[in-house]
Write an enzyme that holds these catalytic residues in place. Structure first.
Site, PDB file in Angstrom:
ATOM      1  N   CYS A 136     -22.833 -68.118  65.410  1.00  0.00           N
ATOM      2  CA  CYS A 136     -23.021 -69.449  64.824  1.00  0.00           C
ATOM      3  C   CYS A 136     -21.682 -70.040  64.387  1.00  0.00           C
ATOM      4  O   CYS A 136     -20.916 -69.410  63.653  1.00  0.00           O
ATOM      5  CB  CYS A 136     -23.971 -69.367  63.636  1.00  0.00           C
ATOM      6  SG  CYS A 136     -24.164 -70.933  62.744  1.00  0.00           S
ATOM      7  N   GLN A 190     -21.090 -72.230  45.502  1.00  0.00           N
ATOM      8  CA  GLN A 190     -21.287 -73.248  46.523  1.00  0.00           C
ATOM      9  C   GLN A 190     -20.936 -72.700  47.903  1.00  0.00           C
ATOM     10  O   GLN A 190     -20.017 -71.890  48.065  1.00  0.00           O
ATOM     11  CB  GLN A 190     -20.425 -74.479  46.223  1.00  0.00           C
ATOM     12  CG  GLN A 190     -20.752 -75.175  44.918  1.00  0.00           C
ATOM     13  CD  GLN A 190     -22.018 -76.017  44.986  1.00  0.00           C
ATOM     14  OE1 GLN A 190     -22.710 -76.044  45.988  1.00  0.00           O
ATOM     15  NE2 GLN A 190     -22.316 -76.708  43.895  1.00  0.00           N
ATOM     16  N   ASN A 223     -25.319 -79.320  36.408  1.00  0.00           N
ATOM     17  CA  ASN A 223     -25.353 -79.062  37.857  1.00  0.00           C
ATOM     18  C   ASN A 223     -26.654 -78.328  38.162  1.00  0.00           C
ATOM     19  O   ASN A 223     -26.648 -77.131  38.448  1.00  0.00           O
ATOM     20  CB  ASN A 223     -24.136 -78.233  38.272  1.00  0.00           C
ATOM     21  CG  ASN A 223     -24.093 -77.987  39.771  1.00  0.00           C
ATOM     22  OD1 ASN A 223     -24.583 -78.789  40.555  1.00  0.00           O
ATOM     23  ND2 ASN A 223     -23.511 -76.868  40.164  1.00  0.00           N
ATOM     24  N   CYS A 245     -27.598 -81.990  43.973  1.00  0.00           N
ATOM     25  CA  CYS A 245     -27.825 -81.750  45.398  1.00  0.00           C
ATOM     26  C   CYS A 245     -29.075 -82.481  45.887  1.00  0.00           C
ATOM     27  O   CYS A 245     -29.539 -82.233  47.004  1.00  0.00           O
ATOM     28  CB  CYS A 245     -27.943 -80.251  45.685  1.00  0.00           C
ATOM     29  SG  CYS A 245     -29.320 -79.440  44.834  1.00  0.00           S
TER      30      CYS A 245
END
Length: 403
Positions: free
Chosen positions: A88, A212, A320, A347
C-alpha cells in the site's frame, strides 16, 4: 496518486483515489467552510495545510488473513477473506519496506491467522507505528495467550530480521466483534516506549497511546496551536483530551508569551504516563520554569473540573475530542468557565459546528484545515475562539498562518 489495488478493485478504502490532490484539498476546504458558515460567519480561514498525497501514514493497521505460512496483510473482502495490501502506497516509505519482511517473519514463526468467518485462529491484526527517527513499534493483536510463549521464544529472531523494530507488544482481544484491540497489553521488549520527535518536542508513545496518523501534518497542527497561544499569551492553558501531550507541550514551549501553567487531562492512564515522561524531559531542557502537569480523568466529567482550574489570570482551553465532539455538558462548562480563548481541533466539522453553537459567548477568529488523510473525505480543522466580551484593548492581533 495511482494505486494498483484500487484500479484492480481489490481495495476501495480511498474514496477519492484518482481525484487530483489539489481538487481534493479545495473541496475539503469548501466543505468545512460551508459547515461552519452559520456558527462562525466572520471567521478568517487560513491557507489549508496540505499533506503529501502518498507515503504519508506513520501507522499501518493490517488485518491478518490467509493461513499459517501464507498470511495476507491488509483488509478483509466482503466474504471475510484476507486481501493482501502489503505494498500500500499510503504508508511512509520505511513502512512500505518493512511490511513485506514482517509478513515473511510471521510466516516463518507459524502464527495462525484469525479466521473471522470460522471464528478460529489467533493473530487478528498487526499495528505498526513509525517514528521520524526511523524506529518502529510493532503490536500483535491476538485472540488469546496461545501464541504468547512462541512469540517470546522467537523474539530475538524477529528483532534480528526487523532491525527497525524497537518495541514489540502483544494486545489481547478475545471477543469476536469489530474492535481493533483489547484492554490487555503485554510488552515483550525491554524498550516499552517509542520516541516521536515532533517540531522541537519529543513525545513518547506507549503501545496503546494515540498519535495522529500523519506526522508532518500533526507537526503543522501543533505549530498552529502554539502560534495562537503565543499570540494571545494566556497565563493558563487547560488541554482536555490531551493524549500524550502534543498540544500541551507545544503550548508550553519556551518563547515570549509562554504560559505560566499548563495542565493536560486525559482518560487513558497509559497516555498520561507518556505525557509525564515527555514533561520530565521538557523540564530538563527548558531554561524557563513552566508549571506543566498531567492528570488522568474524563474530559467530559465537568464535575471534576473545579472552578479554580483555570486560575486567576487569562486562560485558554484546548480541546481535541473524538468524532462525536465535546458534547453539551463540556460545551456548557467552557461557556461559563470564563476562559478567554478556546483552541478546538476537530476531526468532524459537523460535530464541531454543533459544539460552537453551544458556546455563543465565543467568536471564531481563525480556522485552518489540516489535511491528515489525503485520498479520503476525512479532515482535521482547528479553530481559535475568543470570548466576545473581551475589550478591544484586550484582543490580540492575529498574524495568520505559519508553515
Amino acid at each position: 496518486m495511482q494505486c494498483d489495488y484500487f484500479d484492480a478493485g481489490r481495495c476501495r478504502s480511498c474514496a477519492l483515489m484518482g481525484v487530483p490532490y489539489a481538487v481534493q484539498l479545495a473541496e475539503k476546504h469548501e466543505r468545512c467552510q460551508q459547515a461552519l458558515a452559520a456558527v462562525a460567519p466572520d471567521v478568517t480561514w487560513l491557507e489549508p495545510f496540505a499533506s503529501r498525497e502518498s507515503a504519508f501514514r506513520n501507522k499501518a493497521k493490517l488485518v491478518v488473513g490467509g493461513r499459517a505460512g501464507a498470511v495476507t496483510l491488509g483488509i478483509l473482502d466482503p466474504q471475510l477473506g484476507g486481501v493482501d495490501l502489503r505494498a500500500c502506497g499510503l504508508h511512509e516509505e520505511p513502512l512500505q519496506r518493512l511490511i513485506p519482511r514482517l509478513a515473511d517473519v510471521v510466516d516463518e514463526i507459524g502464527l495462525e491467522p484469525y479466521d473471522v468467518a470460522a471464528r478460529r485462529g489467533e493473530l487478528k491484526h498487526l499495528i505498526l507505528t513509525l517514528s521520524p527517527t526511523g524506529e518502529v513499534m510493532l503490536r500483535l493483536v491476538l485472540r488469546s495467550r496461545k501464541h504468547l510463549a512462541l512469540l517470546q521464544s522467537r523474539l530475538p529472531r524477529l528483532l534480528e530480521h526487523l532491525s527497525e523494530v524497537r518495541v514489540v507488544s502483544v494486545n489481547l482481544q478475545p471477543e469476536h466483534k469489530a474492535v481493533l484491540e483489547g484492554s490487555t497489553e503485554v510488552v515483550l521488549t525491554e524498550q516499552s516506549m517509542l520516541e516521536m520527535p515532533v517540531n522541537d518536542v519529543t513525545l513518547n508513545l506507549r503501545p496503546n497511546s494515540f498519535f495522529q496518523t500523519n506526522t508532518v501534518v500533526a507537526a503543522g497542527l501543533y505549530r498552529q496551536a502554539r502560534d495562537w497561544a503565543l499570540e494571545v499569551r494566556p497565563d493558563t492553558v487547560l488541554d482536555l483530551y490531551c493524549g500524550v501531550g502534543g498540544f500541551a507541550l507545544h503550548c508550553a514551549t519556551d518563547g515570549q508569551g509562554a504560559p505560566r501553567r499548563v495542565l493536560g487531562v486525559e482518560v487513558s492512564p497509559e497516555a498520561v504516563l507518556s505525557a509525564e515522561l515527555s514533561a520530565d524531559r521538557f523540564w530538563a531542557a527548558s531554561p524557563r520554569a513552566v508549571d506543566l502537569s498531567f492528570r488522568t480523568g474524563d474530559a467530559t466529567d465537568v464535575s471534576a473540573l473545579e472552578p479554580t482550574v483555570l486560575g486567576d489570570g487569562t486562560s485558554m482551553v484546548v480541546v481535541n475530542p473524538p468524532r462525536r465532539g465535546i458534547g453539551a455538558d463540556l460545551a456548557a462548562w467552557i461557556e461559563r468557565s470564563g476562559a478567554d480563548h478556546v483552541t478546538y481541533s476537530s476531526c468532524n466539522v459537523d460535530s464541531l459546528a454543533r459544539d460552537l453553537a453551544r458556546m455563543p459567548s465565543y467568536v471564531a477568529r481563525q480556522a485552518r484545515l489540516h489535511d491528515m488523510f489525503p485520498q479520503t473525505t476525512h479532515h482535521e480543522v482547528i479553530v481559535l475562539l475568543q470570548r466576545e466580551s473581551l475589550s478591544l484593548t484586550e484582543q490580540p492581533v492575529y498574524r495568520g498562518a505559519q508553515r
